[in-house]
Design a protein around this motif. Structure first.
Motif, mmCIF file in Angstrom:
data_model
loop_
_atom_site.group_PDB
_atom_site.id
_atom_site.type_symbol
_atom_site.label_atom_id
_atom_site.label_comp_id
_atom_site.label_asym_id
_atom_site.label_seq_id
_atom_site.Cartn_x
_atom_site.Cartn_y
_atom_site.Cartn_z
ATOM 1 N N GLU A 68 0.817 -1.212 0.000
ATOM 2 C CA GLU A 68 0.000 0.000 0.000
ATOM 3 C C GLU A 68 0.851 1.263 0.000
ATOM 4 O O GLU A 68 0.551 2.232 -0.699
ATOM 5 N N ARG B 119 4.368 -0.764 3.719
ATOM 6 C CA ARG B 119 3.079 -1.016 4.389
ATOM 7 C C ARG B 119 2.302 -2.018 3.554
ATOM 8 O O ARG B 119 1.971 -1.756 2.390
ATOM 9 N N TYR C 286 -0.890 -5.036 3.059
ATOM 10 C CA TYR C 286 -2.253 -5.388 3.473
ATOM 11 C C TYR C 286 -2.649 -6.679 2.783
ATOM 12 O O TYR C 286 -2.444 -6.847 1.562
ATOM 13 N N LYS D 278 -2.778 -6.010 8.440
ATOM 14 C CA LYS D 278 -1.799 -5.037 7.949
ATOM 15 C C LYS D 278 -0.439 -5.365 8.549
ATOM 16 O O LYS D 278 -0.335 -5.753 9.712
#
Length: 567
Positions: A25, A38, A40, A45
């Protein structure tokens, strides 16, 4: 290095089970040599940390996202261009290498599917981060690049990815018992741990020693060891269950970590198991980062204070020399008196004369300026006497001020040596700004970040101990007149205040308070330390005095061991 080839192999397998299929992300720059992806996927997460730091290189999942740098580097922007919104398809470690590879399925500028690969090379001072096009394995960008003249390997945009130079070692995976024993026969005089390290790739000195230790062969030559037991230990280390752990010494400081249970450490060391390799790496490098930051802050302030002490000592030496010169004043006065007493014997133009010194009853030789009259020669000697007399008074005052300044700087040095947290270092820097020793913006009333040490002594009384001179002033000035003040005698240390609430504490409470005052001083750990104590009403701070400086009366002295009491 603790992160060896086997560690990378285990780490890649762990990460593969956690992040394959997740979507990238965001990509954030969280350090000069550090990036955080980051992720997901599956309703969860993750934060994947990629670091190519020379001392702290690692790849791991971390809980909290480190602070983001306001200006990302060009390499971070390149990763965003190629990997943003991509999906991780594989994580693996090339056999025999300290490299973790992360394959990502993404889209190019025209929206067509493409494949990219991140190379995280965890090789100490040669650590690096690269991104390549997996179709042709061309390098698209690297945190550190070389040029065509670099002998070892070329890392340049547009050229195929070149693996690090191979070592002349045997790849350990798949080695049979017969092959292992044959290699043993080729190096019979080599120590077992050294044999494992120098013969097989992927092993670090730590895991090589662990292999030999488990086979009861550590310190033995290969010919004196049981080759089959050494082979079983070798296979167990390569193929056994992953058991991440850290090893701490008697002081609680981490000395080693590994993907496998470490059994080679004896009494005085503690082994702590970790949930995963990512947790292990996060905890270890977080602790290491704190220690490095503490050491950096401490060394900066100690260097500053050391330079100040050197400068003050030099100034004090010059002042003492000047004061010693002032001791000649009486000699000038005697010569002036001798000229006046024997002025009838002198004439202008004489360069010297033997005159009577009526104080000692002896004749002394007096140098004269032939250009001056006898009266003016006497006047010149009296002028020198008066000048040195006045200088002696002024220099004595300056020497006293310099001694107090040195005492203050030594108290700061003591506080720096005992400081532990960032807030304590910030307060000490603020203190030096306020006293003008370093440039800063500290104005008005001090706003201290750190809190004093708080203890409960016998009888339930509260004892507070300052961590720096500004806090010492606040602590003492904020106490009631009937509270009891403690300080180590004739040495730098913290102010300690026993809040008695108008009552008389027990003898044990006094002893515990004195021990804590001695413990938080430059004499910590010493036996029979003298500690002065008195009521706060008898503690005064002279006008204009340096932070932490007080004078006190009506005091008593206790002799205690400077150790933290157990209560």
């Amino acid at each position: 290095m603790a992160i060896d080839g086997i560690f990378c192999h285990r780490l890649a397998a762990e990460l593969k089970g956690a992040i394959v299929g997740t979507k990238i992300e965001k990509i954030n720059q969280t350090g000069d040599e550090e990036l955080t992806l980051r992720l997901y996927g599956g309703g969860n997460k993750y934060n994947l940390l990629l670091s190519a730091s020379r001392k702290n290189a690692r790849v791991c999942l971390c809980g909290e996202v480190p602070p983001q740098n306001p200006v990302p580097t060009s390499f971070c922007m390149l990763l965003r261009k190629h990997l943003q919104n991509g999906r991780i398809t594989d994580v693996f470690a090339p056999e025999g290498e300290r490299i973790v590879c992360i394959d990502v399925e993404s889209k190019d500028e025209l929206g067509y599917p493409c494949h990219r690969r991140i190379y995280a090379e965890l090789m100490g001072k040669y650590s690096n981060l690269l991104i390549s096009d997996t179709d042709k394995d061309r390098v698209l960008g690297a945190l550190y690049q070389t040029d065509l003249t670099f002998a070892a390997r070329t890392v340049m945009v547009g050229l195929p990815y070149e693996a690090p130079p191979k070592q002349d070692k045997v790849l350990p995976y798949g080695v049979t018992e017969e092959e292992f024993c044959a290699l043993c026969r080729k190096a019979p005089a080599r120590e077992c741990g050294d044999f494992i390290l120098k013969t097989f790739a992927c092993f670090s000195p730590l895991t090589a020693r662990e292999t030999a230790y488990r086979a009861s062969a550590l310190g033995k030559n290969v010919e004196d060891a049981d080759a089959l037991a050494l082979y079983r230990s070798f296979k167990e280390l390569l193929e056994g269950d992953c058991a991440p752990c850290t090893v701490c010494d008697e002081k609680g400081e981490q000395t080693a970590f590994s993907f496998t249970a470490l059994t080679q450490y004896g009494a005085g060391f503690t082994v702590e198991q970790k949930e995963s390799l990512s947790v292990l790496l996060c905890d270890h490098f977080e602790e290491k980062g704190k220690k490095e930051k503490h050491d950096r802050h401490s060394s900066d302030l100690l260097r500053l204070v050391s330079n100040l002490k050197e400068r003050i000592n030099k100034k004090m030496g010059l002042q003492k020399e000047s004061l010693k010169e002032c001791e000649r004043k009486e000699d000038y006065k005697r010569k002036g008196d001798a000229i006046i007493a024997g002025i009838y014997l002198l004439k202008q133009g004489m360069e010297s004369a033997m005159l009577m010194d009526y104080e000692s009853g002896e004749e002394i030789e007096v140098a004269l300026d032939k250009r001056k009259t006898p009266a003016n020669n006497a006047k010149a000697y009296y002028k020198k006497y008066t000048k040195l007399k006045n200088a002696e008074v002024a220099m004595t005052e300056q020497l006293e001020k310099t001694a107090l300044e040195l005492e203050y700087i030594e108290s700061v040095a003591d506080a720096v040596a005992r400081a532990e947290s960032d807030s304590e270092f910030d307060d000490l820097r603020q203190e030096l700004e306020r006293t003008g020793y370093i440039r800063g913006k500290a104005k008005g009333k001090a706003k201290l970040k750190a809190k004093p040490f708080v203890y409960t002594v016998d009888g339930g009384y509260t004892l507070k101990v300052g961590k720096n001179n500004l806090q010492n002033d606040e602590l003492t000035s904020g106490a009631d007149k009937g509270d009891i003040w403690f300080h180590v005698k004739n040495a730098p240390g913290s102010h300690a205040v026993l809040f008695a609430g108008g009552e008389e504490p027990s003898a044990l409470a006094y002893t515990q308070a004195a021990q804590l005052a001695a413990y938080h001083s430059s004499l910590s750990g010493s036996p029979a330390v003298a500690v002065d104590y008195t009521r706060v009403r008898f503690v005064k701070k002279p006008s204009g005095a340096a932070p932490g400086y007080v004078i006190y009366t009506h005091n008593y002295t206790a002799y205690v061991d400077a150790v933290e009491p157990k209560f």
